[in-house]
Design an enzyme around this catalytic site. Sequence first.
Site, PDB file in Angstrom:
ATOM      1  N   HIS A  57      28.506  50.735 -90.973  1.00  0.00           N
ATOM      2  CA  HIS A  57      29.917  50.641 -90.583  1.00  0.00           C
ATOM      3  C   HIS A  57      30.299  49.198 -90.917  1.00  0.00           C
ATOM      4  O   HIS A  57      30.072  48.279 -90.121  1.00  0.00           O
ATOM      5  CB  HIS A  57      30.110  50.919 -89.096  1.00  0.00           C
ATOM      6  CG  HIS A  57      29.512  52.215 -88.635  1.00  0.00           C
ATOM      7  ND1 HIS A  57      30.011  53.439 -89.024  1.00  0.00           N
ATOM      8  CD2 HIS A  57      28.462  52.489 -87.820  1.00  0.00           C
ATOM      9  CE1 HIS A  57      29.290  54.402 -88.470  1.00  0.00           C
ATOM     10  NE2 HIS A  57      28.333  53.854 -87.736  1.00  0.00           N
ATOM     11  N   ARG A  81      30.442  49.672 -77.119  1.00  0.00           N
ATOM     12  CA  ARG A  81      31.412  50.457 -77.884  1.00  0.00           C
ATOM     13  C   ARG A  81      32.848  50.038 -77.550  1.00  0.00           C
ATOM     14  O   ARG A  81      33.705  49.991 -78.435  1.00  0.00           O
ATOM     15  CB  ARG A  81      31.195  51.952 -77.620  1.00  0.00           C
ATOM     16  CG  ARG A  81      31.823  52.825 -78.670  1.00  0.00           C
ATOM     17  CD  ARG A  81      31.478  54.280 -78.472  1.00  0.00           C
ATOM     18  NE  ARG A  81      32.204  54.875 -77.347  1.00  0.00           N
ATOM     19  CZ  ARG A  81      32.537  56.155 -77.271  1.00  0.00           C
ATOM     20  NH1 ARG A  81      32.178  56.994 -78.230  1.00  0.00           N
ATOM     21  NH2 ARG A  81      33.186  56.626 -76.237  1.00  0.00           N
ATOM     22  N   HIS A 206      31.733  62.844 -87.469  1.00  0.00           N
ATOM     23  CA  HIS A 206      31.198  61.656 -86.791  1.00  0.00           C
ATOM     24  C   HIS A 206      30.018  61.958 -85.892  1.00  0.00           C
ATOM     25  O   HIS A 206      28.987  61.279 -85.921  1.00  0.00           O
ATOM     26  CB  HIS A 206      32.290  60.937 -85.988  1.00  0.00           C
ATOM     27  CG  HIS A 206      31.799  59.701 -85.285  1.00  0.00           C
ATOM     28  ND1 HIS A 206      31.193  59.736 -84.048  1.00  0.00           N
ATOM     29  CD2 HIS A 206      31.764  58.409 -85.667  1.00  0.00           C
ATOM     30  CE1 HIS A 206      30.832  58.505 -83.704  1.00  0.00           C
ATOM     31  NE2 HIS A 206      31.165  57.688 -84.665  1.00  0.00           N
ATOM     32  N   HIS A 231      26.091  61.506 -86.757  1.00  0.00           N
ATOM     33  CA  HIS A 231      25.330  60.842 -85.688  1.00  0.00           C
ATOM     34  C   HIS A 231      24.810  61.911 -84.730  1.00  0.00           C
ATOM     35  O   HIS A 231      25.560  62.806 -84.351  1.00  0.00           O
ATOM     36  CB  HIS A 231      26.231  59.936 -84.839  1.00  0.00           C
ATOM     37  CG  HIS A 231      26.773  58.723 -85.529  1.00  0.00           C
ATOM     38  ND1 HIS A 231      28.096  58.581 -85.853  1.00  0.00           N
ATOM     39  CD2 HIS A 231      26.171  57.565 -85.894  1.00  0.00           C
ATOM     40  CE1 HIS A 231      28.298  57.382 -86.398  1.00  0.00           C
ATOM     41  NE2 HIS A 231      27.153  56.743 -86.448  1.00  0.00           N
ATOM     42  N   HIS A 268      20.141  58.465 -86.552  1.00  0.00           N
ATOM     43  CA  HIS A 268      19.409  58.120 -85.326  1.00  0.00           C
ATOM     44  C   HIS A 268      18.419  59.216 -84.917  1.00  0.00           C
ATOM     45  O   HIS A 268      17.226  59.009 -84.975  1.00  0.00           O
ATOM     46  CB  HIS A 268      20.340  57.768 -84.152  1.00  0.00           C
ATOM     47  CG  HIS A 268      21.373  56.747 -84.480  1.00  0.00           C
ATOM     48  ND1 HIS A 268      21.034  55.500 -84.934  1.00  0.00           N
ATOM     49  CD2 HIS A 268      22.753  56.801 -84.452  1.00  0.00           C
ATOM     50  CE1 HIS A 268      22.157  54.809 -85.157  1.00  0.00           C
ATOM     51  NE2 HIS A 268      23.196  55.567 -84.890  1.00  0.00           N
ATOM     52  N   ASP A 319      23.654  50.089 -90.223  1.00  0.00           N
ATOM     53  CA  ASP A 319      24.532  50.569 -89.157  1.00  0.00           C
ATOM     54  C   ASP A 319      25.550  49.531 -88.682  1.00  0.00           C
ATOM     55  O   ASP A 319      26.546  49.295 -89.345  1.00  0.00           O
ATOM     56  CB  ASP A 319      23.652  51.087 -88.001  1.00  0.00           C
ATOM     57  CG  ASP A 319      24.442  51.884 -86.972  1.00  0.00           C
ATOM     58  OD1 ASP A 319      25.681  51.883 -87.036  1.00  0.00           O
ATOM     59  OD2 ASP A 319      23.821  52.508 -86.092  1.00  0.00           O
TER      60      ASP A 319
HETATM   61  C1  NGQ Z   1      29.867  54.122 -84.554  1.00  0.00           C
HETATM   62  N1  NGQ Z   1      27.743  53.398 -83.735  1.00  0.00           N
HETATM   63  O1  NGQ Z   1      30.415  55.141 -84.998  1.00  0.00           O
HETATM   64  O2  NGQ Z   1      30.128  53.001 -84.970  1.00  0.00           O
HETATM   65  C2  NGQ Z   1      28.853  54.276 -83.472  1.00  0.00           C
HETATM   66  C3  NGQ Z   1      29.454  54.001 -82.131  1.00  0.00           C
HETATM   67  C4  NGQ Z   1      30.039  56.256 -81.238  1.00  0.00           C
HETATM   68  C5  NGQ Z   1      26.524  53.775 -83.346  1.00  0.00           C
HETATM   69  N2  NGQ Z   1      26.382  54.953 -82.858  1.00  0.00           N
HETATM   70  C6  NGQ Z   1      30.537  54.952 -81.766  1.00  0.00           C
HETATM   71  N3  NGQ Z   1      25.519  52.975 -83.508  1.00  0.00           N
HETATM   72  O3  NGQ Z   1      28.922  56.690 -81.555  1.00  0.00           O
HETATM   73  O4  NGQ Z   1      30.787  56.894 -80.526  1.00  0.00           O
HETATM   74 ZN    ZN Z   2      26.690  54.740 -86.934  1.00  0.00          ZN
END
Ligand code: NGQ
Ligand code: ZN
Length: 452
Positions: A57, A81, A206, A231, A268, A319
Amino acid sequence: MTRLHFASALLPSGWANDVQVVITAGAIAEVTPGVAPAAGDERHGIALPGLTSLHSHAFQRGMAGLAELRGDSTDTFWTWREAMYRFALAMTPDDIAAVATLLYVEMLEQGFTRVGEFHYLHHDRDGSPYADIGEMAARIAQAAEASSIALTLLPSFYAHGSFGGAAPHAGQRRFICSVDQFAALMSASRKAISKLPGANIGIAPHSLRAVTPGELAAIIPLADDGPVHIHAAEQVKEVEDCLAWSGQRPVQWLLEHAPIDRRWCLIHATHTTDEEVTALAKTGAVAGLCPITEASLGDGIFPAREFVDAGGAFGVGTDSNVLVGVADELRQLEYGQRLKHRERNVLSSGAGRSTGRTLFDHALTGGARALAQATIGLRPGARADIVTLDTAHPSLAGRLRDTVIDGWIFAAGNGAIDCVWAGGHKVVEGGRHRLRQTAREHFNAAVRRLVA
Ligand code: NGQ
Ligand code: ZN
């Protein structure tokens, strides 16, 4: 045409000495081991193929190190977050371009020659689409072009705040698309990368938190044959919420309800049971491990040994980009396993086998599968993505073959990379990307404004 000569090089068949590599039009045309350097060959010591950061990201590079202050309540992934959302809400398209450009420069300096950009910061600061819905995608493409990194753009579909189609919250407004908007975004993204050498595209629902089953089914065809990244099971709370919603854990749900196969990459997959590990490995899907971010965010430790024993494929991603480097990710991955199992050389492929080499090979092949690259490594037909190591580095002194990789990953810190060719362009020399200075200036100016 460029002709390079390496004293030793890691080829698909293994290490070879005195290797001549001919590059034409950005790709490797010929690889000839066992030949003396010819007049006009550019000579180097040790060559490796560039690796892939399969999950990035980019915008989060701008806040690296800015969320290390303890809050009023227990700090977790979820409080991080919130800080990340606040940062994301402030960024303009110019900021994204500046931050992504420096990030990609740093990736190249640290041995990553392709990035999978899991891109979800789509809209303007009030949440309305830009006049060109692909504005932000174009800025990512611009950064890739400036740096010469190969881009796999993974536009992310994001519609909800939690499982079961919950409404998104205000901090997520720049990410949110309807299925129709996302189809338009995919077309605009295809256009944004169409002239970019080495680029391809996939899609990224997502997470099961952000996408309903109906939406998932609706968007997958938009990938055509491209990769699909999601994710999954990063946090314990996410697993609990998924169980409450569906009676199943995230990886289990995906295995039963989505067409998981080699096109898929589960990012992950941290909290995964023995049954899930075995079943996931069988599908050929890649586990997209992001060891530094997973440590930074307090996620947990992926059952890597069990997954590899079951035949699973993995690659690594940077990431959140809090720290960027091939050696850093691979070392953190192995060290997490050592701390968990209280053993050494956990991910080595067997007695007498180098841990660094095993990690490197997994990251090379898993990263290529996750970003749909059929031809990789130092072989004819592959993009000319080549990394040389500094043979004068003390951690590489007297090292040959696989122990060179071990020295780089476990002992050398950040000074071990000498030159990097990306798509045949020599962009890094003496460890410095040719754009480093200007990219830093633009990045610094953007971040100074953002944190003011
Ligand atoms: C992201 N990052 O999309 O940037 C996520 C956080 C989420 C990580 N998971 C946001 N490391 O998963 O809701
Ligand atoms: Zn991510």
